[in-house]
Design an enzyme around this catalytic site. Structure first.
Site, PDB file in Angstrom:
ATOM      1  N   ASN A  92      -3.576  -5.777   2.283  1.00 56.69           N
ATOM      2  CA  ASN A  92      -2.356  -6.667   1.704  1.00 56.69           C
ATOM      3  C   ASN A  92      -1.446  -6.754   2.749  1.00 56.69           C
ATOM      4  OD1 ASN A  92      -1.296  -7.484  -0.983  1.00 56.69           O
ATOM      5  ND2 ASN A  92       0.314  -6.837   0.286  1.00 56.69           N
ATOM      6  N   TYR A 141       1.543   3.298   4.226  1.00 58.45           N
ATOM      7  CA  TYR A 141       2.569   2.547   3.950  1.00 58.45           C
ATOM      8  C   TYR A 141       3.578   2.081   4.941  1.00 58.45           C
ATOM      9  CZ  TYR A 141       6.934   0.596   2.005  1.00 58.45           C
ATOM     10  OH  TYR A 141       8.139  -0.263   1.755  1.00 58.45           O
TER      11      TYR A 141
END
Ligand code: UFG
Length: 355
Positions: A92, A141
């Site tokens: 993503n 992340y």
């Protein structure tokens, strides 16, 4: 300016859209609505439901809406989820982001502002953290956000992009129209307010033995309205200058401890908010505070709403108005809010413009 806000139905994206619209810009929202909410898009901007990795669809929208600049807020953003499923984050946040860059290149759109994170720094060696400090993320992340910044840098060098990455820490507060509605919720302030609202019995305080004045972690909180203004200033700044990637921290420059947040929330809500100590949460650095001097100096950014009391007051007001987040709107209200003649929406735009 005609701006595409990718991820414009999320918490930071939707509130930034409000600021951009209030400043007179024409906005198109592109969001896959997995963590964003249809009702978070105020009246006015066109909402296109699409995937960040769908280069063809993005090219089509960039051309069709004659976009001048892109604000990219479409990232997976939960640290623990990223540890459990790094592939999801690389797909993503990196592959999806590169599809966006390629769609921009193909359509000649070279102005980009990216919603990055202080998680790129990892465990800081000193606070307040400055932009040039070491970046060594400790979770996928942060690593994927940093990897995307790298791609932006090379698109600037090779394809003439004028790009800005905004790194920020803990976002809080709400506007009249939009607030925090995550599932699952892991952030301190919404969890504290859930207790105030009676949805949970107590708040857990992760760690009492940190090397800080009251033993709990210290974090840099910034009001989501101030972030919206930061995004606006950054988008405007991409209009001139040589191709480059510029990086700015956005923070309030003052940290608050977990205990201070709970205590302030008691005052703001008038509720008891029981708190229980628990052991440290893995991966929490003791103090995370940003230096925003560069953003203040070069972008002219001044946080005006980021006092702890203001952030809690606004978040609490939104929580009381939306006890179950976006799901609790009555159908008639939800319909009204997407209709063209919605006065509430106009009021929201006006109130943002006034700030
Ligand atoms: N905390 C508690 N109890 C809770 C929830 C949080 O004590 O129930 C504490 C945490 O231990 C931490 C502080 O409150 O010390 C803030 O925690 P959050 O989960 O609200 O936010 P983080 O500081 O962990 O995360 C933020 C951003 C991330 C970003 C990270 C950078 O939300 O997106 O900073 O380190 F990656």
């Amino acid at each position: 300016m005609r701006i595409l806000v990718v991820g414009g139905a999320g918490y930071v994206g939707s509130t930034s859209v409000e600021t951009l619209v209030a400043a007179g810009h024409h906005v198109t929202v592109y969001d896959n609505l997995t963590t964003g909410h249809r009702d978070a898009v105020i009246d006015g901007p066109r909402l296109v439901v699409g995937q960040i990795g769908d280069r063809g669809h993005l090219e089509h929208v960039l051309r069709e809406d004659r976009i001048d600049a892109v604000l990219h807020c479409a990232a997976k953003s939960l640290v623990s989820e990223s540890m459990a499923d790094p592939g999801l984050y690389y797909r993503n946040n990196v592959a999806g982001g590169v599809a966006l860059l390629e769609a921009m290149k193909a359509t000649g759109v070279t102005r980009l502002v990216f919603s990055s994170t202080a998680a790129v720094y990892g465990e800081p060696r000193r606070v307040p953290i400055a932009e040039a400090d070491r970046t060594e993320p400790i979770n996928p992340y942060g690593a994927t956000k940093l990897a995307f910044e790298g791609a932006m840098r090379w698109f600037a060098a090779s394809h003439g992009f004028r790009a800005i990455s905004l790194r920020y820490f803990n976002v809080a507060g709400a506007t009249e129209a939009n607030g925090e509605d995550h599932d699952p919720e892991t952030h301190l302030i919404p969890l504290v307010l859930n207790v105030a609202a009676g949805d949970a019995s107590h708040v857990q305080i992760f760690g009492q033995d940190y090397p800080t004045p009251d033993g709990t972690c210290i974090r840099d909180f910034v009001h989501v309205r101030d972030l919206g203004n930061g995004h606006l200033l950054a988008l405007e700044a991409t209009g001139e200058g040589d191709p480059s990637l510029e990086v700015y921290n956005l923070g309030s420059a003052a940290g608050f401890s977990v205990r201070e947040v709970v205590e302030a929330a008691r005052k703001v809500t008038g509720r008891a908010i029981p708190a229980r100590p628990l052991k440290r949460r893995v991966g929490d650095p003791p103090v995370l505070v940003a230096s925003s001097r560069r953003a203040r100096r070069e972008l002219g950014w001044t946080p005006r709403h980021s006092s702890l009391e203001q952030m809690l007051t606004d978040a609490w007001r939104w929580q009381v108005a939306h006890p179950r987040g976006y799901d609790d709107r009555a159908p008639s209200e939800a319909q009204r809010s997407t209709g063209p003649a919605d006065s509430q929406q106009r009021n929201v735009a006006a109130s943002v413009a006034a700030t």
